[in-house]
Design a protein around this motif. Structure first.
Motif, PDB file in Angstrom:
ATOM      1  N   ILE B   8       8.560  26.370  45.564  1.00 53.30           N
ATOM      2  CA  ILE B   8       9.162  27.021  44.396  1.00 53.30           C
ATOM      3  C   ILE B   8       8.108  27.710  43.547  1.00 53.30           C
ATOM      4  N   ALA B   9       8.416  28.959  43.155  1.00 53.36           N
ATOM      5  CA  ALA B   9       7.553  29.662  42.202  1.00 53.36           C
ATOM      6  C   ALA B   9       8.221  29.668  40.835  1.00 53.36           C
ATOM      7  N   ILE B  10       7.409  29.466  39.809  1.00 54.53           N
ATOM      8  CA  ILE B  10       7.866  29.652  38.431  1.00 54.53           C
ATOM      9  C   ILE B  10       7.022  30.765  37.844  1.00 54.53           C
ATOM     10  N   VAL B  11       7.649  31.787  37.315  1.00 52.41           N
ATOM     11  CA  VAL B  11       6.910  32.881  36.698  1.00 52.41           C
ATOM     12  C   VAL B  11       6.879  32.632  35.195  1.00 52.41           C
ATOM     13  N   GLN B 138      15.053  37.661  49.240  1.00 49.84           N
ATOM     14  CA  GLN B 138      14.079  36.858  49.982  1.00 49.84           C
ATOM     15  C   GLN B 138      13.215  35.984  49.084  1.00 49.84           C
ATOM     16  N   ALA B 139      13.447  36.026  47.760  1.00 48.91           N
ATOM     17  CA  ALA B 139      12.595  35.286  46.819  1.00 48.91           C
ATOM     18  C   ALA B 139      11.121  35.591  47.072  1.00 48.91           C
ATOM     19  N   SER B 149      -1.614  49.149  41.808  1.00 42.42           N
ATOM     20  CA  SER B 149      -2.687  48.674  42.695  1.00 42.42           C
ATOM     21  C   SER B 149      -2.096  48.100  43.986  1.00 42.42           C
ATOM     22  N   GLU B 150      -2.984  47.694  44.904  1.00 36.22           N
ATOM     23  CA  GLU B 150      -2.567  46.894  46.060  1.00 36.22           C
ATOM     24  C   GLU B 150      -1.900  45.616  45.553  1.00 36.22           C
ATOM     25  N   TRP B 151      -0.838  45.206  46.240  1.00 34.76           N
ATOM     26  CA  TRP B 151      -0.157  43.977  45.816  1.00 34.76           C
ATOM     27  C   TRP B 151      -0.292  42.894  46.877  1.00 34.76           C
ATOM     28  N   GLN B 152      -0.350  41.653  46.387  1.00 33.78           N
ATOM     29  CA  GLN B 152      -0.255  40.533  47.304  1.00 33.78           C
ATOM     30  C   GLN B 152       1.193  40.060  47.343  1.00 33.78           C
ATOM     31  N   GLU B 153       1.628  39.655  48.545  1.00 27.83           N
ATOM     32  CA  GLU B 153       3.025  39.248  48.706  1.00 27.83           C
ATOM     33  C   GLU B 153       3.112  37.741  48.927  1.00 27.83           C
ATOM     34  N   TYR B 154       4.040  37.089  48.239  1.00 23.83           N
ATOM     35  CA  TYR B 154       4.276  35.658  48.424  1.00 23.83           C
ATOM     36  C   TYR B 154       5.756  35.457  48.749  1.00 23.83           C
ATOM     37  N   ARG B 155       6.034  34.554  49.648  1.00 25.99           N
ATOM     38  CA  ARG B 155       7.429  34.238  49.906  1.00 25.99           C
ATOM     39  C   ARG B 155       7.711  32.788  49.521  1.00 25.99           C
ATOM     40  N   PHE B 156       8.749  32.598  48.729  1.00 25.67           N
ATOM     41  CA  PHE B 156       9.111  31.250  48.290  1.00 25.67           C
ATOM     42  C   PHE B 156      10.541  30.927  48.723  1.00 25.67           C
ATOM     43  N   ASP B 157      10.915  29.657  48.542  1.00 25.68           N
ATOM     44  CA  ASP B 157      12.316  29.304  48.754  1.00 25.68           C
ATOM     45  C   ASP B 157      13.151  29.653  47.520  1.00 25.68           C
ATOM     46  N   LEU B 158      12.560  29.410  46.351  1.00 26.46           N
ATOM     47  CA  LEU B 158      13.248  29.721  45.093  1.00 26.46           C
ATOM     48  C   LEU B 158      12.232  30.262  44.093  1.00 26.46           C
ATOM     49  N   VAL B 159      12.718  31.123  43.218  1.00 24.68           N
ATOM     50  CA  VAL B 159      11.873  31.622  42.135  1.00 24.68           C
ATOM     51  C   VAL B 159      12.613  31.404  40.813  1.00 24.68           C
ATOM     52  N   ASP B 295      21.197  31.698  45.943  1.00 23.96           N
ATOM     53  CA  ASP B 295      20.520  30.407  45.760  1.00 23.96           C
ATOM     54  C   ASP B 295      19.022  30.617  45.676  1.00 23.96           C
ATOM     55  N   LYS B 296      18.623  31.822  45.217  1.00 24.83           N
ATOM     56  CA  LYS B 296      17.221  32.214  45.299  1.00 24.83           C
ATOM     57  C   LYS B 296      16.500  32.265  43.957  1.00 24.83           C
ATOM     58  N   VAL B 297      17.137  32.863  42.969  1.00 28.32           N
ATOM     59  CA  VAL B 297      16.420  33.185  41.734  1.00 28.32           C
ATOM     60  C   VAL B 297      17.257  32.757  40.527  1.00 28.32           C
TER      61      VAL B 297
END
Lengths: 458, 458
Positions: B8-11, B138-139, B149-159, B295-297
């Motif tokens: 899980i990501a929390i922003v 895809q969360a 800029s260049e971006w880094q990509e992260y995939r989570f189950d939920l955000v 069920d993602k965000v």
């Protein structure tokens, strides 16, 4: 009237963008219009449009730059509603007095013509060029293939955002502090459908009518085109027992039309095909403020105030923005800061008013048309207006056939509603609705409102 | 209670983000918290904050994860308002019953402690990492130095979007069709100021009070910190005769404080310095819907519902979101779609209610405190509530010292207001306000409301 020539960008080549371009060219400015989409004259039109109903405010704005007559040639006057209710034959409701009409125009046909006229006036169009960002204080635009691609930079003296309800220009203004903004969607969506012409090119339904099939929670309308076809719009809830969600294949679509709109079932094959070809679109009311930034940037039309289409005033309101902006230019000359300030302060309350009137019309059509007391109220109002046309101007007429401010029309409507609330509480109103007693009661209430108004003045 | 572990990501590492991280860690999830800003524990806090008033809902959410006592150590209970009005000595208004208090906490101090606690629980923090985009289905999160800029990509189950009133996550949801959204700014802004402690570390004003200097169109407040200082907030119109715009230098600032807040003039040198050091911030009410995507965000706290600070409930409402979310997890286990649906349907009406209550408190403070009839009404309500504490729960108490839904508190307030409107119209109310006649009239009206409620039930 000429101004100090400016290098002006207009973002959006829709109806408002192209009319504004014509106005500003006439004032001597250099005009570049950007649009992210291809030239509408080179592509098939979208299939997600509701036909336009040009009324007084729209015509007035076209007349000012001398193009009313050209546009009238591609429009069809509608002097009445044609109500298709249940198994009954169609019945007609005149819109206004003799000679008053709204005019049906295909959005695509009108937009193409307006771009032709703007080009003839010397406007430069840059189609397929996507504006991604704007630096508001410098009126700098940034365009490119994608949001993350290399961007080209343009610097202008002024930028107008005419890029619609989901405006990119407003989007940037919105991220500033103290920018008020709201977007509210209806649970009802819409879909464009077409009734083709007869083989001889004539119309399948009465040509000079706005056709309506009101069904409470949903509604079907048809407006004529000059080629003999009708552009139709189905308004229907997204979800629920009768909804876009509940119609999943052609046979269900056919059954839906057969059940609810039997008198167009002759054209159903076409409708059922369109149903799955055309997208389902959402309806939004968008409000924001302020509409301008210094003497650099201004929003005009839907980018500043998008309304739901149930009063047929979206384009008319946008064209009136331009007409009024032009009046303020006449007043303030080259002082664009003063022009922009006056423009937004003048237009904002009227934009809010037509948003409210449009939303109320939706509520009226979707939930009140089945209420016998509401229908009785409308009957009483109509009767009284016929007897006292000087004392009771229907709000619809005030909005559609006058150029008095929308905010006045809204206030007029509220005052009339206050009176009718009292009338509807009269004992046995169902029996006495057509009596002199009711007529006198309304007259008294009007007189009381007038004397109240007078006494409120200093 | 444990769930199937998710990534899980929390922003946002603010108060809501860090408390949510603690909750979700307890449920066995892997948690990564992103924040665009540096670690708040390593930098001076911002100077644009209003001290927090933790009340019942906030404490309850902390208690559930066992951190109430730790946080109480950095908070100071305030059991009363200290009203500083004109030349009069300070007078005090108790907030509630014996033992009821709101707790003053510095936002910076609390946030640092919460991040410590989250880290101890095993939460991973990624500071200085800016989230620019999210792919909702895809969360997937995208971070980088800048938008281009260049971006880094992260995939989570939920955000979870806990990134505040100007949430980037919501920003992306907002661009979808049928997303309702509004932001409304007040014409009043605020500025943080500080009253330092005495040399011996004690407080310069009564420590257990919420200090208020109401002045109609503007207002000054002071809340104590555990280091002996007070965090003060000046609420003042942006423009106008007495406004942020009208105070242009230190001597004007000094004169402003001397004129309007004479009893803090001993500390004015400091205030006048802070006045130009600290930014002037805006106050916004933000509403939106839906708050979740599949069920993602999900949005939690200010990103879903930012309110103006005049009820002291912003953080409490955010913490209650988390508490309620946790209840729905208890109910629906690993069915995140059901959890999110229940969460947003449960919380939305209550978020709207606290937004309305907070806005009304602003109106009350800024325009009604000078109205003698309004003050009389408050006196009558207070007297009645003292005599019939079971029959008249002040709305403030219901919001602050109970955990009943905000929407109920709003409805209760409306019902009380309807009664008081009638009471205030009683002849000679100024003379008879403290009479048995008024008391009986209120009792009758309450009984009538109750019997109405009963009869409305099926």
């Amino acid at each position: 009237m000429m101004q100090i020539p400016k290098d002006i960008a207009i973002v959006g080549s829709g109806l408002v963008g192209s009319l504004l371009a014509i106005y500003l060219r006439k004032l001597g400015h250099k005009i570049t219009v950007f649009d992210r989409r291809p030239d509408i004259r080179t592509v098939e039109f979208s299939g997600r449009s509701i036909n336009l109903a040009m009324s007084n405010r729209g015509w007035k704005a076209l007349r000012e730059v001398g193009i009313e007559d050209i546009i009238k040639k591609i429009a069809i006057p509608l002097d009445k509603r044609a109500m298709h209710i249940g198994e009954n034959p169609v019945y007609y409701q005149k819109y206004g007095k003799e000679g008053e009409a709204i005019w049906s125009i295909s959005r695509g046909v009108l937009n193409r013509k307006m771009i032709d006229l703007a080009e003839e006036a010397g406007v430069q169009f840059r189609f397929n060029e996507k504006v991604w960002d704007i630096k508001l204080p410098q009126a700098k635009l940034f365009t490119g293939e994608s949001e993350k691609s290399e961007w080209q930079e343009y610097r202008f003296d002024l930028v107008f955002g005419c890029d619609g309800a989901f405006s990119r220009i407003r989007h940037k203004m919105q991220r500033r502090s103290r920018f008020d903004y709201s977007q509210d969607f209806l649970d009802v969506g819409y879909k464009e459908l077409t009734i083709p012409p007869n083989e001889d090119g004539s119309h399948k339904l009465d040509k000079n009518s706005f056709h309506i099939w009101p069904r409470g929670k949903f509604m079907f309308i048809a407006m004529p085109n000059i080629d003999g076809s009708f552009t139709c719009t189905l308004f229907l809830p997204f979800e629920g027992s009768v909804s876009f969600e509940s119609i999943t294949d052609k046979s269900e679509a056919r059954a839906f039309f057969k059940t609810h709109f039997p008198d167009v079932s002759g054209y159903i094959e076409n409708l059922a095909m369109d149903f799955f070809k055309n997208p389902t679109s959402a309806l939004v009311t968008m409000k924001c403020y302020p509409w301008t930034y210094w003497d650099k940037v201004a929003l005009v039309g839907d980018s500043a105030h998008a309304v739901v289409p149930f009063y047929g005033q979206g384009m008319n309101a946008g064209f009136e923005d331009i007409y009024k902006l032009y009046q303020w230019i006449g007043r303030y000359g080259d002082d664009w800061e003063a022009i922009f300030r006056a423009y937004q302060e003048d237009r904002k309350p009227n934009a809010d008013a037509i948003a409210e009137l449009s939303y109320r019309n939706f509520i009226e059509m979707s939930s009140k048309t089945a209420d016998p007391m509401f229908l009785l109220q409308k009957k009483i109002e109509k009767r009284f207006a016929e007897r006292h046309p000087d004392k009771w101007i229907p709000v619809y007429s005030r909005v559609t056939f006058s150029d008095r401010p929308y905010a006045e029309a809204l206030a007029l409507g509220d005052a009339q509603e206050a009176i009718m609330q009292k009338i509807m509480k009269m004992p046995d109103i169902e029996e006495i609705w057509d009596s002199q007693q009711v007529e006198l009661e309304i007259l008294d209430a009007l007189a009381a409102q007038r004397s109240n108004e007078v006494s409120r003045q200093p």
